[in-house]
Design a protein around this motif. Structure first.
Motif, PDB file in Angstrom:
ATOM      1  N   UNK A  95       0.839  -1.196   0.000  1.00 15.96           N
ATOM      2  CA  UNK A  95       0.000   0.000   0.000  1.00 15.96           C
ATOM      3  C   UNK A  95       0.867   1.237   0.000  1.00 15.96           C
ATOM      4  N   UNK A  96       0.370   2.270  -0.639  1.00 19.16           N
ATOM      5  CA  UNK A  96       1.036   3.567  -0.696  1.00 19.16           C
ATOM      6  C   UNK A  96       0.063   4.579  -0.117  1.00 19.16           C
ATOM      7  N   UNK A  97       0.318   4.974   1.119  1.00 16.53           N
ATOM      8  CA  UNK A  97      -0.609   5.867   1.805  1.00 16.53           C
ATOM      9  C   UNK A  97      -0.713   7.218   1.100  1.00 16.53           C
ATOM     10  N   UNK A  98       0.406   7.731   0.633  1.00 14.23           N
ATOM     11  CA  UNK A  98       0.409   9.041  -0.017  1.00 14.23           C
ATOM     12  C   UNK A  98      -0.456   9.034  -1.275  1.00 14.23           C
ATOM     13  N   UNK A  99      -0.447   7.898  -1.986  1.00 13.36           N
ATOM     14  CA  UNK A  99      -1.234   7.793  -3.214  1.00 13.36           C
ATOM     15  C   UNK A  99      -2.624   7.221  -2.953  1.00 13.36           C
ATOM     16  N   UNK A 100      -2.900   6.842  -1.708  1.00 13.14           N
ATOM     17  CA  UNK A 100      -4.201   6.248  -1.370  1.00 13.14           C
ATOM     18  C   UNK A 100      -4.511   5.059  -2.267  1.00 13.14           C
ATOM     19  N   UNK A 101      -3.517   4.219  -2.445  1.00 12.87           N
ATOM     20  CA  UNK A 101      -3.604   3.118  -3.402  1.00 12.87           C
ATOM     21  C   UNK A 101      -3.027   1.854  -2.795  1.00 12.87           C
ATOM     22  N   UNK A 102      -3.631   0.738  -3.170  1.00 14.60           N
ATOM     23  CA  UNK A 102      -3.148  -0.579  -2.768  1.00 14.60           C
ATOM     24  C   UNK A 102      -2.777  -1.337  -4.036  1.00 14.60           C
ATOM     25  N   UNK A 103      -1.752  -2.160  -3.935  1.00 17.86           N
ATOM     26  CA  UNK A 103      -1.250  -2.883  -5.098  1.00 17.86           C
ATOM     27  C   UNK A 103      -1.243  -4.384  -4.824  1.00 17.86           C
ATOM     28  N   UNK A 104      -1.307  -5.134  -5.903  1.00 19.42           N
ATOM     29  CA  UNK A 104      -1.101  -6.579  -5.828  1.00 19.42           C
ATOM     30  C   UNK A 104      -0.153  -6.954  -6.963  1.00 19.42           C
ATOM     31  N   UNK A 105       1.081  -7.236  -6.603  1.00 19.12           N
ATOM     32  CA  UNK A 105       2.062  -7.692  -7.584  1.00 19.12           C
ATOM     33  C   UNK A 105       1.913  -9.198  -7.734  1.00 19.12           C
ATOM     34  N   UNK A 106       1.671  -9.644  -8.950  1.00 23.47           N
ATOM     35  CA  UNK A 106       1.432 -11.067  -9.203  1.00 23.47           C
ATOM     36  C   UNK A 106       2.509 -11.586 -10.151  1.00 23.47           C
ATOM     37  N   UNK A 107       3.311 -12.484  -9.646  1.00 26.75           N
ATOM     38  CA  UNK A 107       4.395 -13.077 -10.447  1.00 26.75           C
ATOM     39  C   UNK A 107       4.121 -14.550 -10.696  1.00 26.75           C
ATOM     40  N   UNK A 108       4.785 -15.083 -11.703  1.00 23.44           N
ATOM     41  CA  UNK A 108       4.657 -16.500 -12.040  1.00 23.44           C
ATOM     42  C   UNK A 108       3.186 -16.911 -12.094  1.00 23.44           C
TER      43      UNK A 108
END
Length: 127
Positions: free
Chosen positions: A72-85
């Motif tokens: 999560x990036x609080x400054x950007x108010x965004x959550x991410x999901x990095x999906x590999x393989x």
């Protein structure tokens, strides 16, 4: 009210990577634990990953552990999901969700504890 919008889905081949984003508006996400869920047609929505308000605690379904990373990036108010393989069995609509959290370090896998949901983004993995 919190509005969540997912992006970053697409069609990829097995072994490829994708990064999903969940942008929030209306309120800061700092008061919420966040989660990613996925759903295939005809199946129940299943837990994928969660992250605490602090970002210091994370939780993953066994099926994605070691391949997916939630952040999560609080400054950007965004959550991410990095999906590999990525694997064909990862094919689903992916949803992000926000859960009001009193504890700064808590996460939850329970769908009913999430008050706000995005509209979903399709991830398709071909073999």
């Amino acid at each position: 009210q919190v509005q969540l919008v997912e992006s970053g889905g697409g069609l990829v081949q097995a072994g490829d990577s994708l990064r999903l984003s969940c942008a929030a508006s209306g309120r800061t996400l700092s008061s919420y634990a966040m989660g990613w869920f996925r759903q295939d047609p005809g199946k129940e929505r299943e837990f994928v990953a969660a992250i605490s308000r602090s970002g210091g605690n994370t939780d993953y379904a066994d099926s994605v552990k070691g391949r997916f990373t939630i952040s999560r990036d609080t400054a950007k108010n965004t959550v991410f999901l990095q999906m590999n393989d990525l694997k064909p069995e990862d094919t689903a609509v992916y949803y992000c969700a926000a859960s009001p959290a009193i504890m700064y370090s808590s996460t939850t896998r329970i769908t009913d504890r999430y008050n706000y949901w995005g509209q979903g983004t399709q991830v398709t993995v071909s073999s």
